[in-house]
Design a protein around this motif. Sequence first.
Motif, mmCIF file in Angstrom:
data_model
loop_
_atom_site.group_PDB
_atom_site.id
_atom_site.type_symbol
_atom_site.label_atom_id
_atom_site.label_comp_id
_atom_site.label_asym_id
_atom_site.label_seq_id
_atom_site.Cartn_x
_atom_site.Cartn_y
_atom_site.Cartn_z
ATOM 1 N N LYS A 1 -35.921 15.554 -20.357
ATOM 2 C CA LYS A 1 -36.042 14.809 -21.611
ATOM 3 C C LYS A 1 -37.519 14.660 -21.964
ATOM 4 O O LYS A 1 -38.329 14.248 -21.147
ATOM 5 C CB LYS A 1 -35.396 13.419 -21.452
ATOM 6 C CG LYS A 1 -35.345 12.581 -22.723
ATOM 7 C CD LYS A 1 -34.262 13.081 -23.643
ATOM 8 C CE LYS A 1 -34.084 12.143 -24.842
ATOM 9 N NZ LYS A 1 -33.510 10.840 -24.448
ATOM 10 N N THR A 9 -25.683 15.895 -26.719
ATOM 11 C CA THR A 9 -25.492 14.937 -25.628
ATOM 12 C C THR A 9 -25.974 15.520 -24.302
ATOM 13 O O THR A 9 -26.115 16.740 -24.156
ATOM 14 C CB THR A 9 -24.012 14.554 -25.482
ATOM 15 O OG1 THR A 9 -23.274 15.709 -25.047
ATOM 16 C CG2 THR A 9 -23.443 14.064 -26.808
ATOM 17 N N GLU A 10 -26.188 14.640 -23.348
ATOM 18 C CA GLU A 10 -26.622 15.096 -22.033
ATOM 19 C C GLU A 10 -25.516 15.902 -21.358
ATOM 20 O O GLU A 10 -25.797 16.832 -20.596
ATOM 21 C CB GLU A 10 -27.018 13.910 -21.158
ATOM 22 C CG GLU A 10 -27.615 14.326 -19.824
ATOM 23 C CD GLU A 10 -28.247 13.178 -19.064
ATOM 24 O OE1 GLU A 10 -28.850 13.451 -18.002
ATOM 25 O OE2 GLU A 10 -28.148 12.024 -19.512
ATOM 26 N N ASN A 26 -36.284 15.040 -27.612
ATOM 27 C CA ASN A 26 -35.713 16.370 -27.398
ATOM 28 C C ASN A 26 -35.319 16.595 -25.942
ATOM 29 O O ASN A 26 -35.877 15.989 -25.035
ATOM 30 C CB ASN A 26 -36.717 17.459 -27.806
ATOM 31 C CG ASN A 26 -37.025 17.438 -29.277
ATOM 32 O OD1 ASN A 26 -36.126 17.397 -30.104
ATOM 33 N ND2 ASN A 26 -38.307 17.475 -29.610
ATOM 34 N N TRP A 27 -34.347 17.480 -25.782
ATOM 35 C CA TRP A 27 -34.034 18.020 -24.466
ATOM 36 C C TRP A 27 -34.748 19.354 -24.322
ATOM 37 O O TRP A 27 -34.679 20.198 -25.200
ATOM 38 C CB TRP A 27 -32.523 18.270 -24.321
ATOM 39 C CG TRP A 27 -31.654 17.061 -24.375
ATOM 40 C CD1 TRP A 27 -30.812 16.703 -25.373
ATOM 41 C CD2 TRP A 27 -31.518 16.062 -23.356
ATOM 42 N NE1 TRP A 27 -30.164 15.545 -25.065
ATOM 43 C CE2 TRP A 27 -30.578 15.119 -23.829
ATOM 44 C CE3 TRP A 27 -32.099 15.855 -22.108
ATOM 45 C CZ2 TRP A 27 -30.201 14.007 -23.091
ATOM 46 C CZ3 TRP A 27 -31.740 14.755 -21.367
ATOM 47 C CH2 TRP A 27 -30.794 13.838 -21.863
ATOM 48 N N SER A 83 -32.115 15.474 -29.064
ATOM 49 C CA SER A 83 -31.244 14.637 -28.236
ATOM 50 C C SER A 83 -30.312 13.760 -29.070
ATOM 51 O O SER A 83 -29.326 13.235 -28.554
ATOM 52 C CB SER A 83 -32.094 13.744 -27.319
ATOM 53 O OG SER A 83 -32.938 12.902 -28.077
#
Length: 211
Positions: A133, A118-119, A137-138, A114
């Motif tokens: 999330k 980016t989101e 990490n994503w 993460s």
Amino acid sequence: MKRQVRRNVFETNSSSMHSLVIKKESVYFTNEEARDGIYVNENGIFDLSLEEMYFGRSPFQVLYTLLDKAKYVLASMCMYKDDAVYKEVKNVIHSYIPEFIDFELELRAHTYNSISTTEEEIKKWAGEGNYAKKDDNWITWEYELGGVDKDILSSFLKKENITITEFLKNKRYIVIVDGDEYCIYKDMKKNGLINTDNIEKEYPYGGCMDD
């Protein structure tokens, strides 16, 4: 830039040596020809085999059918399901096969840091609701769209000033998948197995594709 994922390949210092060949005659697929290899179910869905969606150094391939070229476009240029490239490929196939609605793609989990991702990027790749999330990490659930060692198709389309639709529909555009440790295509031309008089030009120039 499309993220490249290489699976089940033997790593060496060699690289792919793909070539985009333009034949002299300009002929478009008929409806019957376009259906070659495309079998849709009763819901209009065609199952894309993920193992056939990665194009590297081997095996040597000549991609000339609508299906073959469609898979190469998705592997080279498609960033995520339902982006502009994906939709254009779908529209082309639907124009030939009206009962075709969509592809069936594999959905797999991937992990991204993460800090470096980016989101907004995660949403673009995975879509709303397909990510979470966890710690730093994503965790995403993404549709697999294959990959190539190097995208030469995007620059080719720009250089030749043609659309994805034109590339797919016109039989004059053919993709050669080779490796620079094999140079099979070059050897075939040198030994007279290919009628080079029917080739207008190749992209890119240099390497194993030149005599």
